[in-house]
Design an enzyme around this catalytic site. Structure first.
Site, PDB file in Angstrom:
ATOM      1  N   HIS A  52     -21.048  18.459  -0.217  1.00 33.21           N
ATOM      2  CA  HIS A  52     -21.275  19.580  -1.124  1.00 33.21           C
ATOM      3  C   HIS A  52     -20.265  19.618  -2.256  1.00 33.21           C
ATOM      4  O   HIS A  52     -20.621  19.674  -3.436  1.00 33.21           O
ATOM      5  CB  HIS A  52     -21.236  20.902  -0.361  1.00 33.21           C
ATOM      6  CG  HIS A  52     -21.376  22.101  -1.244  1.00 33.21           C
ATOM      7  ND1 HIS A  52     -20.289  22.726  -1.836  1.00 33.21           N
ATOM      8  CD2 HIS A  52     -22.466  22.789  -1.652  1.00 33.21           C
ATOM      9  CE1 HIS A  52     -20.716  23.739  -2.563  1.00 33.21           C
ATOM     10  NE2 HIS A  52     -22.034  23.806  -2.472  1.00 33.21           N
TER      11      HIS A  52
ATOM     12  N   GLU B 140     -30.451  18.660  -2.892  1.00 31.75           N
ATOM     13  CA  GLU B 140     -29.855  19.261  -4.095  1.00 31.75           C
ATOM     14  C   GLU B 140     -28.976  18.254  -4.819  1.00 31.75           C
ATOM     15  O   GLU B 140     -28.057  17.674  -4.227  1.00 31.75           O
ATOM     16  CB  GLU B 140     -29.024  20.492  -3.746  1.00 31.75           C
ATOM     17  CG  GLU B 140     -28.407  21.132  -4.985  1.00 31.75           C
ATOM     18  CD  GLU B 140     -27.528  22.334  -4.695  1.00 31.75           C
ATOM     19  OE1 GLU B 140     -26.752  22.726  -5.597  1.00 31.75           O
ATOM     20  OE2 GLU B 140     -27.593  22.869  -3.577  1.00 31.75           O
TER      21      GLU B 140
ATOM     22  N   GLU C 198     -31.828  20.922   4.403  1.00 29.26           N
ATOM     23  CA  GLU C 198     -31.269  20.963   3.053  1.00 29.26           C
ATOM     24  C   GLU C 198     -29.998  20.133   3.023  1.00 29.26           C
ATOM     25  O   GLU C 198     -29.198  20.169   3.968  1.00 29.26           O
ATOM     26  CB  GLU C 198     -30.968  22.405   2.644  1.00 29.26           C
ATOM     27  CG  GLU C 198     -30.463  22.576   1.211  1.00 29.26           C
ATOM     28  CD  GLU C 198     -28.960  22.483   1.063  1.00 29.26           C
ATOM     29  OE1 GLU C 198     -28.472  22.417  -0.085  1.00 29.26           O
ATOM     30  OE2 GLU C 198     -28.246  22.456   2.098  1.00 29.26           O
TER      31      GLU C 198
ATOM     32  N   ASP D 146     -26.910  18.359   0.084  1.00 29.63           N
ATOM     33  CA  ASP D 146     -26.400  18.109  -1.256  1.00 29.63           C
ATOM     34  C   ASP D 146     -26.085  16.632  -1.358  1.00 29.63           C
ATOM     35  O   ASP D 146     -25.629  16.021  -0.379  1.00 29.63           O
ATOM     36  CB  ASP D 146     -25.116  18.907  -1.501  1.00 29.63           C
ATOM     37  CG  ASP D 146     -25.297  20.393  -1.246  1.00 29.63           C
ATOM     38  OD1 ASP D 146     -25.941  21.054  -2.065  1.00 29.63           O
ATOM     39  OD2 ASP D 146     -24.803  20.878  -0.209  1.00 29.63           O
TER      40      ASP D 146
ATOM     41  N   HIS E 283     -29.650  24.815   6.190  1.00 28.72           N
ATOM     42  CA  HIS E 283     -28.708  24.635   5.081  1.00 28.72           C
ATOM     43  C   HIS E 283     -27.544  23.750   5.502  1.00 28.72           C
ATOM     44  O   HIS E 283     -26.724  24.134   6.346  1.00 28.72           O
ATOM     45  CB  HIS E 283     -28.189  26.017   4.658  1.00 28.72           C
ATOM     46  CG  HIS E 283     -27.258  26.000   3.505  1.00 28.72           C
ATOM     47  ND1 HIS E 283     -25.937  26.382   3.616  1.00 28.72           N
ATOM     48  CD2 HIS E 283     -27.441  25.661   2.198  1.00 28.72           C
ATOM     49  CE1 HIS E 283     -25.352  26.304   2.436  1.00 28.72           C
ATOM     50  NE2 HIS E 283     -26.242  25.858   1.559  1.00 28.72           N
TER      51      HIS E 283
END
Length: 280
Positions: free
Chosen positions: A64, A139, A49, A51, A22
């Site tokens: 993020h 994301e 992962e 963003d 993450h």
């Protein structure tokens, strides 16, 4: 018609859990920095992962928050800043200061891999050079002033790296995640082979039976949903969907995910989670 592909060599509810880093190995290095992702690859993470947000001059960067205030020494919204503006900021020293237990000297810009803003393009290059299959879970953040331009730029960049089409009987090594069903729809319309993950902070009545938005094959519940609704995993699997859970850091939550048979654990601590699952 679109197809929701499973991860390579995996089926819903199978015993092999994928460990996803993450924002990189963000417990050990500043989130969304090259150092955090390099560490995650070294720690054996199956996937990374990140963003993504679009800068004012059209670059996708791994940040993020809507604003850079928390994770840099600057201020302002990512969407209102150009890449050169972000490149002048320090995105890592906040982590060093947070972790320090003594009065440390000024380390600003000491290690560019720990302090520089990371573009998605550079992260894709890192993954390409990993020497093994490392997947990427991207994301898209919403709402944003750039709306559909984020997905448009994302698909174009992934196409440059050859990540928009299925090959060898499996999906591309990337998947797109979002709390926005509209964002996933945009990606699916432009690149049907890229798997979509529908992120959920709360389990709404329409999704309690395991259903997801049309064309989406992976559920992305927060770990609190599993604590409150442990039967959700089996319902999602019966509906033919995988379950990728975020953000799982506590040993008890890892144990819960393993017991329920989730397909992927998204964690700040990939090395420790892999060890707990016996994957080392």
């Amino acid at each position: 018609m679109t197809t929701a592909y499973p991860l390579r060599d995996r089926t819903p509810g199978s015993s092999r859990i994928s460990v996803v880093a993450h924002r990189g190995a963000s417990e050990d290095a500043p989130e969304h920095t090259l150092a955090a992702y390099r560490r995650a690859i070294e720690d054996g993470a199956d996937a990374l992962e990140c963003d993504v947000r679009l800068t004012a001059d059209g670059h996708l960067v791994c940040v993020h928050d809507r604003r850079v205030n928390r994770t840099s020494n600057g201020r302002g919204a990512v969407s209102a800043l150009e890449l050169a503006d972000l490149a002048a900021l320090d995105f890592g020293s906040w982590k060093e200061d947070e972790d320090a237990t003594w009065e440390a000297p000024d380390r600003q810009h000491e290690d560019p891999e720990r302090t520089s803003v990371l573009t998605l393009e550079r992260l894709l290059e890192l993954v390409s050079d990993a020497g093994r299959r490392v997947e990427l879970a991207i994301e898209t953040k919403h709402p944003t002033r750039w709306a559909g331009q984020v997905e448009e730029r994302l698909v174009a960049l992934l196409e440059r790296f050859g990540h928009t089409r299925a090959s060898d009987g499996g999906p591309p090594p990337v998947r797109v995640m979002s709390f926005s069903a509209r964002s996933l729809h945009r990606v699916r319309a432009a690149a049907p082979d890229i798997p979509g993950v529908y992120l959920m902070q709360f389990l709404t009545p329409r999704h309690r039976d395991g259903r997801l938005p049309p064309g989406v094959g992976i559920a992305g519940p927060g770990v609190r949903i599993l604590r409150a609704h442990p039967d959700y995993v089996s319902k999602a699997h019966r509906a033919g969907h995988q379950v990728h859970v975020w953000t799982v850091n506590d040993e008890a939550d890892v144990e819960l995910c393993e017991r329920l048979g989730v397909d992927a654990i998204i964690t700040n601590r990939p090395k420790q989670v892999r060890a707990q699952l016996g994957l080392d």
